[in-house]
Design a protein around this motif. Structure first.
Motif, mmCIF file in Angstrom:
data_model
loop_
_atom_site.group_PDB
_atom_site.id
_atom_site.type_symbol
_atom_site.label_atom_id
_atom_site.label_comp_id
_atom_site.label_asym_id
_atom_site.label_seq_id
_atom_site.Cartn_x
_atom_site.Cartn_y
_atom_site.Cartn_z
ATOM 1 N N ASP A 1 35.239 27.958 39.991
ATOM 2 C CA ASP A 1 36.532 28.386 39.448
ATOM 3 C C ASP A 1 36.256 29.153 38.161
ATOM 4 O O ASP A 1 36.244 28.591 37.083
ATOM 5 C CB ASP A 1 37.463 27.187 39.219
ATOM 6 C CG ASP A 1 36.751 25.984 38.609
ATOM 7 O OD1 ASP A 1 35.498 25.992 38.539
ATOM 8 O OD2 ASP A 1 37.433 25.041 38.181
ATOM 9 N N LYS A 2 36.050 30.436 38.327
ATOM 10 C CA LYS A 2 35.528 31.211 37.197
ATOM 11 C C LYS A 2 36.618 31.920 36.395
ATOM 12 O O LYS A 2 36.333 32.584 35.404
ATOM 13 C CB LYS A 2 34.505 32.237 37.701
ATOM 14 C CG LYS A 2 33.270 31.575 38.313
ATOM 15 C CD LYS A 2 32.295 32.602 38.845
ATOM 16 C CE LYS A 2 31.156 31.987 39.619
ATOM 17 N NZ LYS A 2 30.301 31.069 38.897
ATOM 18 N N ASN A 3 37.863 31.811 36.839
ATOM 19 C CA ASN A 3 38.930 32.551 36.165
ATOM 20 C C ASN A 3 39.804 31.709 35.252
ATOM 21 O O ASN A 3 40.901 32.122 34.894
ATOM 22 C CB ASN A 3 39.818 33.254 37.213
ATOM 23 C CG ASN A 3 39.195 34.564 37.659
ATOM 24 O OD1 ASN A 3 38.296 35.082 36.988
ATOM 25 N ND2 ASN A 3 39.639 35.078 38.781
ATOM 26 N N GLY A 4 39.351 30.513 34.927
ATOM 27 C CA GLY A 4 40.061 29.707 33.961
ATOM 28 C C GLY A 4 41.146 28.830 34.548
ATOM 29 O O GLY A 4 41.457 28.894 35.736
ATOM 30 N N ALA B 1 44.373 30.127 36.464
ATOM 31 C CA ALA B 1 44.075 30.594 37.822
ATOM 32 C C ALA B 1 43.950 29.413 38.772
ATOM 33 O O ALA B 1 44.412 29.476 39.916
ATOM 34 C CB ALA B 1 42.787 31.416 37.821
#
Lengths: 832, 55, 74
Positions: free
Chosen positions: A721-724, A727
């Motif tokens: 989950d790289k978009n925070g 997201a």
């Protein structure tokens, strides 16, 4: 940090360091400190029991002797007599300083062995070195004798003989799910409305049973007809219920007698003498009569829980203590001022400790799936009253404060959040999370009430009584709402859905044709063929599990029987039927979905890289999967990083997740439970993601056989989950948390540094507003730093009390395996 | 004559039936101290009991 | 591949695969069949890089740890 060093630091300094366990030691009363440290930890460390823990052979021996003696009695009466014999004869004890009593082993360091549940569990006892009481040889002889008696006669043995053989083999293979389809294992809801809201003691219930017996006997002596035929069996069931309630009163009486004996013959401290007399009075009052004090209220609840655990292996603890014990707390602390807030806090803390010390023997596979604890005791706090008003009270606050003082990993709390919850309560909830407990989990109360009405047709007032039936699933505590058995034994290892869709239903790990033959994936020419295979495999897995559990539930009164539980259920007391009988229950089943998100991530990866971009062929993919990605590292990384992953607000994969869930929801409506109600899905994991690591083969999301699966529910893969955080919430918010399933677990990790002080609270509160606005039903937090966790790995002795949220439960970090530890540490720390 | 439980310091008869009672003992284990009880008959043979202590 | 502890040499697949703590990284944990050491292995290069002791994490810290995971959602 070592104990000696911590002693020299002030509470402020310890707070700055995040050394919450030392703060708890400094702040709690001497009594709570003693009782907390007195507990023998029953949760397995990784997979093994701690030194000094012994299996209790008293209960199994007493139970078996009397069960054998009454061999011609019908099931419920026979079990009632055997259990009554246990209650009359098992060793009991009162720990120094204790004000509450009741344990289901004969000594504090013992774990109970449920020997009438399943032979496959009983045989596991031989594989556990160190847990046999001394002399070991004699104990092993006794175990062999008992096993020989029960072999072929346990609840699961009996069920296996009526199951379809193919279903039985596949259910018990351990590949597609877990659980035992019997009330011998699992958990039962408690009819708190009948007992506590109805203010009934066991003598009151006996009076109701006597009236029912009298009425039925009049009819069986009257006009012949088919209507009176079922009454003959029910009369015997009522006898069983009455017999076990009387035995329960005698059991409490034994504690009263012991407390008086200690006070009159051994104790020299006048204050402790007074406490022991009060304890004796408490056990003379409850369970015979409705409680008159806060202490008695807690004691009554605990007796019911303990006796249920002497009757069956209960793996959960559905309860709502701040709601059902509030009237007596309010009377004693606020209205009559019989006890101070501090004295009440001692009782609340001890009430948690009494539950923490409870532990039964479980086979290794169960212990791996539930590392560090012996069951999921998730107690429910907060929520609304039946009229919709805020149910939070001073006792809610007391439980939240007590949790930070005793710092147990079991029970934990699930907090029913709703818009009327005060800021004062929310601050206490946050403090527990900030102190690294990993609980309470936060539940969206209005949404889950709507969900209960949608899926199972609970009327509004009934739905509003809900408690956590286990980790996650809401279940009412009412006459027709309460659930007596772990219907969630239909627990699916969902990663097998996509695995079987790719392998034509064949399982390369257990080397067996499991699912239907849905086609050779190498020949698929478009994504819809794969998706169609996935739907068929999903339906097959759900059907196989549900069929088995349905039959287990239907046959349970015949194969097992719960006299004590029945005697505490309004519908069973009224009807004379076993509480487990589906008659009279509305139905509240769910299929627990372990290892779920891998499906969406895997399907998205195949769709994008094979069918959309045509970067790889299906043959290349299948070759790589069959080789467990060995020698294909570049390609594996492409499937991880070059394909969209759930939790990043990316419609490509999120739409697939929703599509899968809608197929599941459709099928959930088609399947029916024995009560005639639906079987919705509930994605969550406990530590099944570690247990199944060596059972699920390589997947197109880039995972290899042996790697931990995602941490569960609808939580994104760790680190993917790289978009925070927004997201993550937005992806999860695309799910309809009412219509798509029963509940959806979400794990999130937050930074202890960012969450410090008032600013941290305000940030968290704003995050929670977004969570509520997006309509999510669950979230839980880990808030312990990498630094602390790595230090705990390095020097576990010094970090014995660090707690983490695993999935639907918390555990002491040092009690879980290295693989689980690494899996938790790799979860993304979200900046909010 | 065989030694009987009722002669032991640990035996505490029930008020309502002195022929039955509890064997009450103090235990101190590595984590906690407690009193334990188990039901016994007053006339039960205690000659082989390792914890017998005459009143 | 060569074990960093005992020098045992064999093809990488002869070192027992344990697990990959970070699915998006190419470093996995394998076990040397000779000395049983747990080794960090760079799967792309096919090389053992170090022995992994208690509390060590050669695959790096948690995602987000070096500066929290930023909120990039639109």
């Amino acid at each position: 940090m070592a104990a000696e060093a911590a002693k020299d630091l002030s509470i402020q300094e310890l707070e700055k360091e995040g050394q919450w366990w030392w703060i708890a030691e400094k702040k709690r009363s001497r009594r709570l400190d003693y009782l907390r440290k007195a507990v023998w930890k029953k949760g397995a460390l990784g997979g093994n029991y701690a030194p000094g823990i012994k299996v209790d052979l008293e209960m199994p021996t007493l139970f078996t002797n009397m069960y054998n003696w009454w061999k011609y009695d019908p099931p419920m009466l026979r079990r009632a007599k055997a259990l009554a014999h246990v209650l009359d004869n098992i060793g009991i004890f009162i720990t120094d300083q204790a004000q509450l009593v009741g344990y289901f082993g004969s000594m504090p360091n013992t774990i109970a062995w449920r020997l009438d549940g399943a032979s496959i569990v009983n045989e596991e006892l031989y594989n556990e070195p160190g847990i046999m009481p001394e002399p070991e040889e004699e104990s092993l002889k006794k175990v062999a004798e008992l096993n020989s008696y029960w072999s072929g006669n346990t609840a699961v043995d009996k069920l296996a003989r009526v199951l379809d053989p193919e279903d039985a083999v596949k259910f018990l293979s351990g590949a597609i799910g877990w659980g035992a389809p019997t009330s011998a294992y699992g958990y039962s809801g408690k009819d708190y409305e009948y007992i506590f809201a109805g203010r009934r003691g066991f003598l009151d219930i006996i009076e109701e049973i006597d009236a029912n017996i009298e009425g039925a006997e009049d009819r069986t002596m009257g006009m012949p007809g088919p209507d009176i035929l079922p009454l003959y069996e029910r009369l015997q069931n009522w006898d069983a219920m009455k017999l076990i309630l009387e035995a329960a009163i005698r059991y409490a009486g034994r504690y009263a007698r012991l407390a008086r004996t200690i006070a009159e013959n051994f104790e020299t401290d006048p204050k402790r003498k007074e406490e022991l007399i009060r304890l004796a009075e408490s056990c003379e009052t409850v369970p015979a009569h409705a409680p008159q004090t806060f202490q008695q209220s807690l004691q009554y609840d605990h007796f019911i829980q303990i006796i249920c655990r002497l009757e069956a292996h209960e793996g959960a603890w559905p309860a709502r203590p701040d709601y059902y014990h509030w009237p007596m707390y309010d009377k004693d602390v606020n209205i009559e001022k019989n006890i101070t807030g501090e004295e009440a806090m001692d009782l609340v803390g001890e009430f948690m400790i009494r539950a923490y010390e409870v532990g039964g023997f479980g086979p290794r596979w169960a212990r791996e799936g539930l590392q560090g604890i012996t069951g999921t005791w998730v107690w429910t706090l907060g929520g609304v009253n039946q009229d919709g008003s805020d149910a939070c009270n001073d006792l809610t606050l007391a439980f939240l404060k007590a949790a930070r003082l005793v710092r147990v990993s079991n029970p934990t709390f699930g907090f029913r959040w709703h818009p009327k919850v005060s800021d004062k309560i929310m601050r206490e909830v946050f403090e527990c999370i900030r102190h690294g407990l990993g609980y309470p989990s936060i539940r969206n109360d209005p949404l889950l009430i709507q969900n209960s009405m949608h899926w199972h047709g609970h009327p509004l007032e009934e739905a509003r009584t809900w408690v956590h039936q286990a980790c996650m699933s809401p279940c009412p505590t009412t006459k027709h709402g309460v659930q007596p058995m772990r219907m969630a034994s239909a627990t699916a290892n969902c990663a097998k859905m996509v695995e079987y869709a790719l392998h034509n239903g064949y399982d390369h790990v257990v080397q067996m044709q499991m699912g239907p033959r849905t086609g050779d994936a190498r020949k698929y020419t478009d994504f819809e063929q794969l998706f169609s295979a996935w739907v068929q495999q999903m339906e097959w897995i759900m059907n196989t599990l549900v069929r088995t559990v349905n039959l287990g539930r239907f046959k349970d009164p015949e194969f097992y029987g719960r006299p004590f539980l029945s005697a505490t259920y309004e519908r069973a007391v009224e009807s004379g039927l076993d509480a487990v009988s589906p008659v009279g229950e509305r139905g509240n089943c769910w299929v627990t979905f372990f290892t779920w998100v891998e499906n969406a991530d895997s399907l998205a990866a195949v769709k994008k890289l094979v069918f959309d971009e045509k970067k790889y062929t299906m043959t290349q993919l299948m070759d790589a999967l069959e080789a467990n990605w060995e020698g294909c590292e570049k390609m594996r990384l492409d499937f991880v990083n070059g394909a969209p992953k759930w939790g990043n607000d990316d419609d490509y994969v999120d739409d697939l997740m929703i599509r899968c869930l809608r197929e599941v929801a459709r099928h959930s409506r088609e399947m029916k439970c024995p009560c005639g109600n639906s079987w919705p899905a509930l994605p969550e994991n406990v530590s099944g993601n570690i247990h199944y690591a060596s059972i699920v083969g390589a997947l197109p999301n880039g995972r290899r056989l042996g790697d931990a699966l995602y941490d569960g529910g609808i939580s994104p893969g760790p680190g993917l989950d790289k978009n925070g955080p927004s997201a993550v919430l937005k992806s999860c918010g695309k799910i309809d948390h009412v219509g798509d399933g029963r509940a959806f677990l979400l794990n999130q990790r937050l930074s202890p540094t960012q969450m410090a002080g008032e600013k941290g609270y305000q940030l968290w509160k704003a995050y929670m507003r977004t969570w509520a606005d997006l309509g999510l039903d669950h979230v839980q937090f880990n808030m312990v730093s990498d630094e602390t966790l790595r230090a705990a790995q390095k020097d576990p002795e010094k970090y014995q009390e660090v707690i983490v949220r695993v999935a639907g439960y918390s555990a002491h970090f040092v009690d879980i395996s290295r693989k689980t530890q690494d899996n938790i540490i790799q979860r993304t720390i979200q900046g909010i | 004559m065989a030694t009987e439980c009722k002669e032991c310091k640990s035996f505490f008869p029930m008020n309502e039936n002195p022929e039955k009672g509890d064997c009450v003992q103090r235990v101190v284990d590595p984590r906690q101290a407690y009193y334990k009880a188990r039901p016994v008959d007053a006339g039960a043979d205690a000659s082989k009991c390792g914890t017998f202590s005459k009143k | 591949m060569k074990c960093t502890e005992c020098g045992f040499e064999a093809p990488v697949q002869n070192f027992r695969y344990l697990y990959n703590a970070r699915i998006d990284a190419s470093i996995s944990l394998r076990q040397c069949p000779q000395c049983q050491a747990r080794l960090a292995v760079d799967e792309l290069a096919g090389e053992a890089t170090q022995k992994v002791g208690d509390g060590e994490a050669p695959w790096g810290k948690s995602a987000g740890i070096e500066g929290l995971a930023e909120d990039n959602a639109s």
